[in-house]
Design a protein around this motif. Structure first.
Motif, short mmCIF file in Angstrom:
data_model
loop_
_atom_site.label_atom_id
_atom_site.label_comp_id
_atom_site.label_asym_id
_atom_site.label_seq_id
_atom_site.Cartn_x
_atom_site.Cartn_y
_atom_site.Cartn_z
N VAL A 68 0.85 -1.19 0.00
CA VAL A 68 0.00 0.00 0.00
C VAL A 68 0.88 1.24 0.00
N CYS A 69 0.59 2.17 -0.91
CA CYS A 69 1.23 3.48 -0.92
C CYS A 69 0.19 4.51 -0.48
N GLU A 70 0.35 5.04 0.72
CA GLU A 70 -0.67 5.93 1.28
C GLU A 70 -0.80 7.22 0.47
N PRO A 94 -4.49 -13.30 8.67
CA PRO A 94 -3.13 -12.76 8.51
C PRO A 94 -2.73 -12.57 7.06
N TYR A 95 -1.95 -11.54 6.82
CA TYR A 95 -1.29 -11.32 5.54
C TYR A 95 -0.08 -10.45 5.81
N GLU A 96 0.86 -10.46 4.89
CA GLU A 96 2.05 -9.63 5.02
C GLU A 96 1.72 -8.24 4.51
N LEU A 97 1.98 -7.22 5.32
CA LEU A 97 1.72 -5.84 4.96
C LEU A 97 3.03 -5.14 4.64
N LEU A 98 3.10 -4.52 3.46
CA LEU A 98 4.30 -3.80 3.05
C LEU A 98 3.94 -2.37 2.63
N PRO A 99 4.03 -1.40 3.54
CA PRO A 99 3.87 0.00 3.14
C PRO A 99 5.05 0.40 2.25
#
Length: 277
Positions: free
Chosen positions: A62-64, A85-90
């Motif tokens: 996600v790119c805010e 669950p999932y891997e979150l990558l900002p």
């Protein structure tokens, strides 16, 4: 930032980050996507369609700056749309620009766990309308046909002997997520034809042939499979011979054929019209 959010990993700002390099490999190589059992989907709307169809999220980027505050909050916090669950990558805007396939991206990219789909998994209604594509090779055409299948609608899209990955990012982009809304299965063409015959679904080959009837003079009211071939060569002789009937869209100009995605749309909407849908 949001006080209510769970703890998040640091934002990735480098294109040399190993996770970003892995995502790029997945975008570029269908063999890598198959090996890992992952499909990439870009866009909040497309992700919502995938989730509604039951696809599980493995990793969410996600790119805010691009997604905006509200969408970012919905994606970052555990919700019904993307349950943990999932891997979150900002990621930063510069990193997301490298990952984005679309020109105007909304800052959302997900790696989904690709489900295993076979012909046996299809649940068709009593009077189905099915699109069959033999050896389709251009992702844009496949994506456009999936949009038609959603819009008309058709009940399934079967791809025989495909020359492109069904889950190529360009297919997903061109379909606007239609790959998730329409049951789609890839299989050997011979298996597809045998499946249709077993189900009592009449097959109509779209081809330029002396015996072909105009599509408007053909009844698609019963269980129907519209069978279309490659962009360059059309259907193989074996597939044409195996079909029950041959239909043609009459050409009134100088050129003798339509793009396969346009032909699929013409035939599909005519079939739907005849059925009174």
């Amino acid at each position: 930032m949001y006080a209510a959010r769970p703890a998040q990993p640091d934002r990735i700002t480098s294109l040399h980050n190993p996770r970003i390099k892995e995502v790029l490999r997945l975008q570029e190589k269908s063999s890598e996507r198959r090996r890992q059992g992952l499909t990439l989907v870009e866009g909040y709307r497309e992700l919502a369609n995938a989730r509604q169809a039951g696809w599980a999220v493995a990793t969410l980027l996600v790119c805010e700056e691009l997604a905006g505050e509200e969408i970012t909050r919905q994606l970052v916090e555990p919700t019904r749309l993307v349950p943990r669950p999932y891997e979150l990558l900002p990621v930063s805007a510069a990193v997301f620009a490298k990952l984005a396939v679309r020109e105007r991206s909304d800052g959302v990219l997900a790696l989904l766990r690709t489900p295993s789909r076979t012909l046996a998994d299809l649940e068709l209604p009593e009077n189905p309308l099915v699109l069959v594509l033999e050896a389709v090779e251009k992702p844009g055409n496949l994506g456009a046909i999936l949009r038609t299948a959603d819009a008309a609608p058709a009940h399934a899209v079967l791809v025989g002997d495909p020359r492109t990955d069904l889950y190529n990012p360009n297919v997903i982009r061109a379909s606007l997520g239609g790959i998730f809304t329409v049951p789609t299965v890839a299989a050997p063409m011979a298996d597809i034809l045998a499946f249709l015959k077993e189900k009592g679904i009449r097959t109509f080959a779209a081809a330029l042939a002396d015996e072909a009837k105009s599509y408007t003079a053909t009844s698609f009211a019963g269980p129907t499979a519209l069978v279309l071939g490659t962009e360059a060569d059309g259907l193989t002789p074996a597939t044409r011979q195996a079909c029950d009937e041959t239909v043609v869209i009459p050409m009134r100009g100088v050129l003798d054929s339509l793009n396969v995605s346009v032909a699929a749309a013409v035939l599909t909407f005519e079939a739907v019209r005849q059925r009174g849908q």
